[in-house]
Design an enzyme around this catalytic site. Structure first.
Site, PDB file in Angstrom:
ATOM      1  N   CYS A  42      19.485 -15.115 -35.200  1.00 55.21           N
ATOM      2  CA  CYS A  42      18.966 -14.159 -34.234  1.00 55.21           C
ATOM      3  C   CYS A  42      20.083 -13.157 -33.884  1.00 55.21           C
ATOM      4  CB  CYS A  42      18.397 -14.884 -33.018  1.00 55.21           C
ATOM      5  SG  CYS A  42      17.396 -13.829 -31.940  1.00 55.21           S
ATOM      6  N   HIS A 129      14.967 -18.704 -35.856  1.00 54.79           N
ATOM      7  CA  HIS A 129      15.689 -19.784 -35.172  1.00 54.79           C
ATOM      8  C   HIS A 129      15.512 -21.111 -35.905  1.00 54.79           C
ATOM      9  CE1 HIS A 129      16.804 -17.645 -31.451  1.00 54.79           C
ATOM     10  NE2 HIS A 129      15.754 -16.914 -31.752  1.00 54.79           N
ATOM     11  N   GLU A 131      17.061 -23.806 -35.261  1.00 54.87           N
ATOM     12  CA  GLU A 131      17.361 -24.904 -34.342  1.00 54.87           C
ATOM     13  C   GLU A 131      16.160 -25.380 -33.537  1.00 54.87           C
ATOM     14  OE1 GLU A 131      17.749 -21.407 -31.503  1.00 54.87           O
ATOM     15  OE2 GLU A 131      17.764 -21.754 -33.661  1.00 54.87           O
ATOM     16  N   SER A 183      19.376 -38.989 -13.572  1.00 60.07           N
ATOM     17  CA  SER A 183      18.040 -38.582 -13.206  1.00 60.07           C
ATOM     18  C   SER A 183      17.304 -38.049 -14.418  1.00 60.07           C
ATOM     19  CB  SER A 183      18.172 -37.534 -12.107  1.00 60.07           C
ATOM     20  OG  SER A 183      17.236 -36.541 -12.209  1.00 60.07           O
ATOM     21  N   GLY A 184      16.025 -38.342 -14.485  1.00 59.39           N
ATOM     22  CA  GLY A 184      15.121 -37.751 -15.468  1.00 59.39           C
ATOM     23  C   GLY A 184      15.348 -38.126 -16.900  1.00 59.39           C
ATOM     24  N   GLY A 185      14.385 -38.696 -17.553  1.00 65.05           N
ATOM     25  CA  GLY A 185      14.318 -38.900 -18.989  1.00 65.05           C
ATOM     26  C   GLY A 185      15.563 -39.458 -19.658  1.00 65.05           C
ATOM     27  N   VAL A 186      16.309 -40.274 -18.988  1.00 65.31           N
ATOM     28  CA  VAL A 186      17.555 -40.779 -19.563  1.00 65.31           C
ATOM     29  C   VAL A 186      17.272 -42.050 -20.361  1.00 65.31           C
ATOM     30  CG1 VAL A 186      19.840 -41.651 -19.012  1.00 65.31           C
ATOM     31  CG2 VAL A 186      18.878 -39.774 -17.707  1.00 65.31           C
ATOM     32  N   ASP A 187      17.852 -42.141 -21.527  1.00 62.19           N
ATOM     33  CA  ASP A 187      17.731 -43.305 -22.396  1.00 62.19           C
ATOM     34  C   ASP A 187      18.287 -44.534 -21.696  1.00 62.19           C
ATOM     35  OD1 ASP A 187      19.017 -45.177 -24.438  1.00 62.19           O
ATOM     36  OD2 ASP A 187      17.717 -43.926 -25.704  1.00 62.19           O
ATOM     37  N   SER A 188      17.640 -45.682 -21.868  1.00 63.28           N
ATOM     38  CA  SER A 188      18.080 -46.899 -21.173  1.00 63.28           C
ATOM     39  C   SER A 188      19.478 -47.324 -21.576  1.00 63.28           C
ATOM     40  CB  SER A 188      17.090 -48.043 -21.434  1.00 63.28           C
ATOM     41  OG  SER A 188      17.036 -48.314 -22.821  1.00 63.28           O
ATOM     42  N   SER A 189      19.925 -47.003 -22.793  1.00 63.82           N
ATOM     43  CA  SER A 189      21.286 -47.367 -23.189  1.00 63.82           C
ATOM     44  C   SER A 189      22.319 -46.577 -22.396  1.00 63.82           C
ATOM     45  CB  SER A 189      21.486 -47.176 -24.689  1.00 63.82           C
ATOM     46  OG  SER A 189      21.346 -45.809 -25.029  1.00 63.82           O
TER      47      SER A 189
END
Length: 193
Positions: A42, A129, A131, A183-189
């Protein structure tokens, strides 16, 4: 400073600026003489073109959203992706004249220079794009750049990244105690870390 860091590759990303506005970001063209592989997309393609003597123009009709890409010849970045494929565009300006040494490797109905490269200098650019997930084979294109052109090895895993972050935090905190809030959408690991 960049030379001291000895990067294996550089990626110039997109943005809403116009390369012809005085307040827009510009680049020292000597970066292209360092022998480092560079991928621009781009705005990254446009700034590469202008810095190397090409031209960017304001198009009659911008492209926003999906566009049908048609390959033209071989390309190290496009690799073995299909001759026609869907890519994601978001532009009003576009390269109108490629710099000396570059060849056009793909186009769309609204963008005659959708991809260009100077393979000998390892300089590659796309107006679309790669990506974003909307570009059908964008991940493969990025892999082609990172692994085939830059020679990087795919040696990391998410677990390794998490462990590296944990090790860095432990090194900084030492034997002190700390509270980590996520906070928010964090992987359990990550939460376990």
């Amino acid at each position: 400073k960049l030379r001291e860091r000895r990067p294996k590759g550089i990626i110039f990303t997109g943005g809403p600026q116009s390369v012809y506005r005085e307040e827009s970001q510009h680049i020292d063209p000597r970066i292209f003489d360092m022998g480092i592989p560079i991928l621009g997309f781009c705005y990254g393609q446009q700034i590469m073109a202008v810095a190397l003597g090409g031209r960017v123009g304001h198009t009659e009709r911008g492209e926003y959203g999906p566009a049908r890409l048609r390959r033209q010849g071989s390309s190290r970045i496009l690799g073995d992706t299909p001759a026609e494929q869907t890519v994601w565009m978001s532009h009003r300006d576009a390269v109108s004249d490629v710099p000396d040494g570059f060849v056009v490797t793909a186009s769309t109905d609204g963008c005659p220079v959708a991809a260009m490269e100077d393979a000998g200098r390892r300089l590659f650019a796309t107006q679309f794009h790669p990506e974003v997930r909307h570009t059908e084979h964008g991940t493969r294109m990025l892999r082609n750049f990172l692994f085939d052109v830059c020679g990087l090895k795919p040696s990391w895993t998410m677990e390794g990244v998490v462990q590296g972050m944990v090790d860095a935090i432990r090194a900084q905190v030492g034997s002190d105690r700390m509270i980590l809030a996520l906070s928010g959408g964090v992987d359990s690991s990550v939460v376990a870390a």
